[in-house]
Design a protein around this motif. Structure first.
Motif, PDB file in Angstrom:
ATOM      1  N   CYS A  49       0.807  -1.198  -0.054  1.00 21.30           N
ATOM      2  CA  CYS A  49       0.043  -0.038   0.075  1.00 21.30           C
ATOM      3  C   CYS A  49       1.015   1.170   0.011  1.00 21.30           C
ATOM      4  O   CYS A  49       1.814   1.160   0.687  1.00 21.30           O
TER       5      CYS A  49
ATOM      6  N   CYS B  61       0.208   3.113   3.773  1.00 22.13           N
ATOM      7  CA  CYS B  61       0.471   2.155   5.051  1.00 22.13           C
ATOM      8  C   CYS B  61       1.639   1.188   5.140  1.00 22.13           C
ATOM      9  O   CYS B  61       1.967   0.785   5.900  1.00 22.13           O
TER      10      CYS B  61
ATOM     11  N   CYS C 213      -6.487  -1.402  -0.337  1.00 20.92           N
ATOM     12  CA  CYS C 213      -6.090  -1.468   1.114  1.00 20.92           C
ATOM     13  C   CYS C 213      -7.374  -1.065   2.198  1.00 20.92           C
ATOM     14  O   CYS C 213      -8.048  -0.028   1.942  1.00 20.92           O
TER      15      CYS C 213
ATOM     16  N   CYS D 235      -6.591   1.876   4.618  1.00 22.48           N
ATOM     17  CA  CYS D 235      -6.512   3.355   3.925  1.00 22.48           C
ATOM     18  C   CYS D 235      -7.920   3.461   3.029  1.00 22.48           C
ATOM     19  O   CYS D 235      -7.701   4.567   2.418  1.00 22.48           O
TER      20      CYS D 235
HETATM   21 ZN    ZN Z   1      -2.922   1.200   3.246  1.00 22.78          ZN
END
Ligand code: ZN
Length: 474
Positions: free
Chosen positions: A86, A89, A119, A122
């Motif tokens: 990702c 993150c 993700c 997020c």
């Molecule tokens: Zn993420």
């Protein structure tokens, strides 16, 4: 050594296998296309036109198929990608099922199977394959839009849309073309559409090659009238079509697109360097010239810069400020108009009118402006009109006498007329804007002019690609 050689040989074998595999795939794709083609082939004996028409209709299936096969083959790793970090993150995400997507390119519609990554923390989804391929949002890709826009800056939107559909097999409606060109041209300034300093220097060097003197770089400044409509003509209500007949609410007008052109003289040939035309104020023209100067685009040390224009005061004011060292030439043909007016007012249609005009023009041509001014002074006006014409002519010539050394100019290889600027007015402004029934809002005409300048300055493709990049980043 022996080990390294073996490794290389092994790499060669792998590469060659890869190539073989790709060729195999391409052959298979071609076979499928032949299957598609066969039922459509005209019966023998067919004319070339018939065969050509059949292939033309099916060509994109072949070209797009070839591209698709190559993409699939060379991006197998992306296609099979199992995980992705990702971007926010950095968690490791696992691939979700592939999602097919079709994009429109100049060679036809291409279908791409790409894995999806999401993700959950997020709330962001990504298609890394799209990023690797540099795909744009939306179905139609950059090459298509660029080609369509290139047509739209030459022809009315309707015609451009029809022709583009016919030639490319891709339909883009005229409203879309309109939006596309406006977006590409939004906020363009002279420096955006100007060639780079290096490109200009190269054009100068080409003209200078094998010459004794530095080449003459001409700066022409002038205005061209373009058909305009006021902002108040914009319909404010939905369903504008119903109100179309209420044309009387606005009045069309001709407004001046002011601009300039730098061009090199190469014998009888003109080598274009930079044009900039906009419906704008005199101040804006001066400002644009200053930007060109300050960006160092004009290699003043390797050319003989010459400014040519008619007598308009504002023009000379800017020239004096921006290029004080340039050779200043008053357009000879513009002067001759003043002299012809005098001849007509003073002598009417008599033979003496022609004789006087020719003799005076010859003196001017030989650089004897003092004699011409003296002659005008001594003339006994035969009417009020003649007096006015003589006074106007005298004032004009007297004011610009320092710019009328035509004999010296000719010897120096400088131009006497601003034909190069007039043709820029024509091929940039008039050709596209002056169409029957076309009246342009200022903002639209300026966007169109900016793109047309870019085209002739040789920067259209970079201007277009950049605007699209900015759009996708935004
Ligand atoms: Zn993420």
């Amino acid at each position: 050594m022996g080990y390294a050689a073996e490794v290389i040989a092994l790499d060669d074998v792998r590469a060659s296998r890869q190539r073989q595999a790709l060729r195999q795939h391409l052959h298979e794709r071609f076979d499928r296309w032949l299957d598609e083609l066969e039922p459509h082939l005209p019966e023998a004996p067919a004319t070339l036109a018939q065969v050509s028409e059949t292939i033309w209709a099916l060509r994109q299936s072949l070209t797009a198929g070839v591209a698709q096969t190559i993409i699939e083959h060379t991006h197998q790793d992306e296609h099979r990608r199992q995980d992705l970090r990702c971007a926010t993150c950095e968690r490791l995400l696992t691939a979700r099922p592939v999602v097919p997507r079709t994009v429109e390119t100049l060679i036809g519609p291409i279908e791409i199977q790409r894995p999806y990554f999401y993700c959950r923390y997020c709330h962001q989804g990504r298609y890394p394959f799209d990023e690797v391929l540099g795909l744009r949002a939306g179905r139609v890709q950059l090459d298509v839009e660029q080609a369509a826009a290139e047509l739209a800056i030459e022809l009315p939107y309707e015609t451009a849309s029809t022709l583009f559909g016919r030639l490319s097999g891709i339909s883009i409606c005229s409203e879309r073309l309109h939006t596309l060109t406006n977006q590409a041209a939004e906020g363009l300034s002279v420096l955006d559409v100007a060639p780079s300093r290096d490109e200009i220097a190269q054009r100068v060097a080409e003209v200078a090659a094998g010459r004794f003197r530095r080449p003459v770089l001409v700066l022409g400044i002038d205005g061209a009238y373009v058909p305009s409509r006021p902002e108040s003509a914009r319909g404010r209500r939905p369903g504008q079509a119903r109100y179309r007949a209420r044309r009387a609410r606005w009045c069309h007008e001709w407004r001046e697109a002011k601009g300039f052109r730098f061009y090199l003289l190469d014998g009888d040939r003109i080598v274009h360097v930079l044009s900039w035309h906009q419906v704008q104020t005199e101040h804006d023209v001066g400002e644009a010239l200053r930007q060109v100067k300050e960006a160092g685009l004009i290699p003043e040390e390797s050319v003989r810069l010459c400014v040519i224009c008619d007598g308009a005061e504002w023009i000379w004011k800017h020239v004096q400020q921006v290029f004080p060292d340039a050779c200043q030439v008053l357009d000879y043909y513009h002067c001759s108009e003043y002299l012809h007016k005098v001849a007509k007012a003073q002598y009417g249609n008599a033979e003496s009118a022609r004789e006087w005009a020719e003799a005076t023009l010859t003196r001017l041509y030989l650089g004897k402006v003092g004699q011409v001014l003296g002659g005008l002074r001594r003339m006994q006006p035969t009417s009020d009109d003649a007096r006015k014409a003589i006074d106007n002519c005298w004032i004009h010539l007297h004011e610009h006498r320092g710019r009328t050394n035509y004999r010296t100019f000719r010897r120096g290889g400088y131009p006497l007329g601003s034909g190069g600027m007039e043709s820029s007015n024509k091929f940039i402004c008039h050709v596209r804007l002056k169409r029957s029934g076309a009246w342009w809002y200022e903002v639209n005409s300026n966007q169109m002019l900016a793109l047309r300048c870019a085209k002739y300055n040789g920067t259209f493709h970079q201007v277009f690609a950049r605007s699209q990049r900015e759009k996708s980043e935004a």
